[in-house]
Design a protein around this motif. Sequence first.
Motif: not given
Length: 233
Positions: A62-63, A68-71, A87-92, A207-209
């Motif tokens: 959630a953090q 991600v939304v803020r950035i 990618a960071a959001m999807k990976i999380s 694959e996302m990376v």
Amino acid sequence: MVTGHTVKAFDDELGQLRALVSEMGGLAEAAISEAIQSLVRRDLGGAARVVDQDRRIDEIEAQIEREVVRIIALRAPMADDLREILAAMKISSVIERMGDYAKNIAKRVPLLQDARGLEPLSILPSMARLVSEMVHNALDAFVARDPQAAVAVCESDRAVDDFYNSLFRTLLTYMLENPHTITSATHLLFIAKNLERIGDHATNVAEMVYFAATGRQMVERAKGDDTLIPVKE
């Protein structure tokens, strides 16, 4: 005009995002390991800790979503930066599923207190170590933005599939030869399937990376899993 201070701040934000993903992945790795060790040692307390600590993984996910939304709202990133942030959001989200699978394994520990006679139980730790290594390497590839390391993670998935297929056949034989083992063997089969799914998720991360680093999709990998068993997604 973009100032040096603003660029550094953006770099710091990306670094923090990578750090959160790494922390979340580390917790998932630990959960996988502790769940399997709790199974082998019949450690009900350890299994309970895995279940309880899963909420921390959810909190970090959630953090990361908020960050991600803020950035995106503040920096309007383009091209490579945008791919990395998404990618960071999807990976999380994928790591959160890994944590759920580890939790599912832990929840079966109390149901397997009398499964000492099943030989396949001794194979699961080796499968879990390989899966944890895949998760670790996929996250290292993300932090380093290393597409070749991501490819190597995907290539490891075949070995996980081989583990699962071997365990599937062995456990099926146990159930056919001794109906009294059906309940325990079925639980172990679901545990093996959970580990196999974590391996699949590690390849998804890789694959996302690869895409985030290169802007290209990785060539689709061949799957080695030739057996099917329903498992809650």
